[in-house]
Motif scaffolding. Structure first.
Motif, PDB file in Angstrom:
ATOM      1  N   ARG A 225       0.466  -1.490  -0.255  1.00 52.00           N
ATOM      2  CA  ARG A 225      -0.067   0.387  -0.339  1.00 52.00           C
ATOM      3  C   ARG A 225       1.018   1.279  -0.038  1.00 52.00           C
ATOM      4  N   LEU A 226       0.864   2.225  -0.780  1.00 50.84           N
ATOM      5  CA  LEU A 226       1.283   3.005  -0.971  1.00 50.84           C
ATOM      6  C   LEU A 226       0.872   4.961  -0.578  1.00 50.84           C
ATOM      7  N   GLU A 227       1.135   5.146   1.176  1.00 46.83           N
ATOM      8  CA  GLU A 227       0.658   6.343   1.385  1.00 46.83           C
ATOM      9  C   GLU A 227       1.747   7.118   1.436  1.00 46.83           C
ATOM     10  N   GLY A 228       1.592   8.752   1.188  1.00 42.28           N
ATOM     11  CA  GLY A 228       2.398   9.202   1.876  1.00 42.28           C
ATOM     12  C   GLY A 228       1.759  10.566   0.527  1.00 42.28           C
ATOM     13  N   HIS A 229       1.055  10.871  -0.329  1.00 42.09           N
ATOM     14  CA  HIS A 229      -0.288  12.319  -1.215  1.00 42.09           C
ATOM     15  C   HIS A 229      -0.758  12.498  -0.124  1.00 42.09           C
ATOM     16  N   GLU A 230      -0.940  13.539  -0.320  1.00 40.73           N
ATOM     17  CA  GLU A 230      -1.605  14.859   0.601  1.00 40.73           C
ATOM     18  C   GLU A 230      -3.485  15.045  -0.658  1.00 40.73           C
ATOM     19  N   GLY A 231      -3.508  14.271  -1.713  1.00 40.41           N
ATOM     20  CA  GLY A 231      -4.926  14.049  -2.212  1.00 40.41           C
ATOM     21  C   GLY A 231      -5.109  13.425  -2.765  1.00 40.41           C
ATOM     22  N   GLU A 232      -5.835  13.399  -3.822  1.00 43.55           N
ATOM     23  CA  GLU A 232      -6.220  11.882  -4.861  1.00 43.55           C
ATOM     24  C   GLU A 232      -5.037  11.677  -5.885  1.00 43.55           C
ATOM     25  N   ILE A 233      -4.607  10.764  -6.350  1.00 47.81           N
ATOM     26  CA  ILE A 233      -4.037  10.428  -7.331  1.00 47.81           C
ATOM     27  C   ILE A 233      -4.553   9.929  -9.022  1.00 47.81           C
TER      28      ILE A 233
END
Length: 311
Positions: A225-233
């Motif tokens: 699971r790739l987590e870190g962005h602060e908005g939709e990908i």
């Protein structure tokens, strides 16, 4: 504007000519000498990657172009539009080859298979269509999603099709029969983009919930699971080697991830607005990310080249 991470202030080319947002971009991999751009101005432009010269402007759609792709031979460009049609264009002459009709709502995603004889299109009408390129005939309609289709792609050997939907799920289909083989559920919001790696071993999904997932294409089990962005990908893709994943987000950044561990290796910054499009070159050592750039002339295609040799 094209710039390098090694010299971020150096402007190499300005691809100017569109009159509205540039929403879709693609290299003609594996050749890499051309770039196609699709715009809300209803046109697609074909550019020389080395000089920035515009070879052709493809006109014919009656609404915004939101997706495009080169065939593997780099002889055709396919465009999908909010006018519910897809069109095929001759790269050499700039002429329209065919118009694919049958969807009842916007075509939001499309992809050639690796042979180049079939094209798959995904629509806001909740369906996916498989087309024979030479005849323009629709071969299958894939029905099962309960929301708008956001993304479609073939795997490497052309046997499978993957689809992402606003219904928060991803589905895997058998290309020959049109049968649904698996439904991947887990995202808490709309699935905005999906892809296979180049060998067809992995599946990646990107969502409006700000996360991305990596799955095994054999077992359909989650790997990372790739987590870190602060908005939709909005966009996700593998590098040609299948070891890295690139994600682009409305948080104005792109991120580079390790496929197996899900660790973020690098945050790519430089844009001042949300990123609409991103892709690797054929060698996998350069990334291009693109968006509209409101602080300059409307319709200029603003993009950044990132050199990732050291990653």
């Amino acid at each position: 504007v094209i710039s390098s991470s090694r010299s971020p202030t150096l402007e190499l080319h300005t691809l100017e000519g569109h009159r509205n947002v540039v929403y879709a971009i693609a290299f003609n991999n594996p050749y890499g000498d051309k770039i196609a751009t699709g715009s809300f101005d209803k046109t697609c432009k074909l550019w020389c990657a080395e000089t920035g010269k515009c070879f052709h402007t493809f006109r014919g759609h009656t609404a915004e172009i939101v997706c495009l792709a080169f065939n593997p031979q780099s002889t055709l460009v396919a465009t999908g539009s909010m006018d519910t049609t897809a069109k095929l264009w001759d790269v050499k002459t700039g002429e329209e080859v065919a118009t694919l009709t049958g969807h009842s709502a916007e075509i939001i995603s499309l992809s050639f298979n690796t042979v180049g004889d079939q094209l798959v299109t995904g629509s806001f009408d909740h369906t996916v269509s498989l087309w024979d390129v030479s005849s323009g005939r629709r071969v299958h309609t894939l029905i099962g999603h309960r929301g708008e289709i956001s993304s479609v792609q073939f795997n490497w050997d052309c046997s499978l099709i993957i689809t992402g939907s606003m219904d928060k799920s991803c589905r895997v289909w058998e290309a020959v029969s049109g049968k649904c083989l698996a439904t991947l559920a887990g995202h808490k919001d709309e699935v905005l983009d999906v892809c296979f790696d180049y060998t067809g071993q992995f599946i990646a999904t990107a969502s409006a919930d700000g996360t991305a997932w990596v799955y095994s294409a054999a077992s359909y089990q989650s790997i990372a699971r790739l987590e870190g962005h602060e908005g939709e990908i909005s966009k996700i893709c593998f590098n040609p080697q299948g070891s890295r994943i690139l994600t682009a987000s409305v948080d104005k950044t792109a991120r580079l991830w390790d496929v197996q561990s899900g660790v973020c290796l690098q945050v790519l910054e430089g844009h001042t607005d949300e990123i609409f499009s991103s892709t690797f070159n054929y060698e996998g050592d350069t990334i291009i990310t693109g968006n509209s750039f409101p602080s300059v002339k409307p319709g200029i295609f603003y993009c950044v080249f990132f050199d990732i040799v050291a990653i």
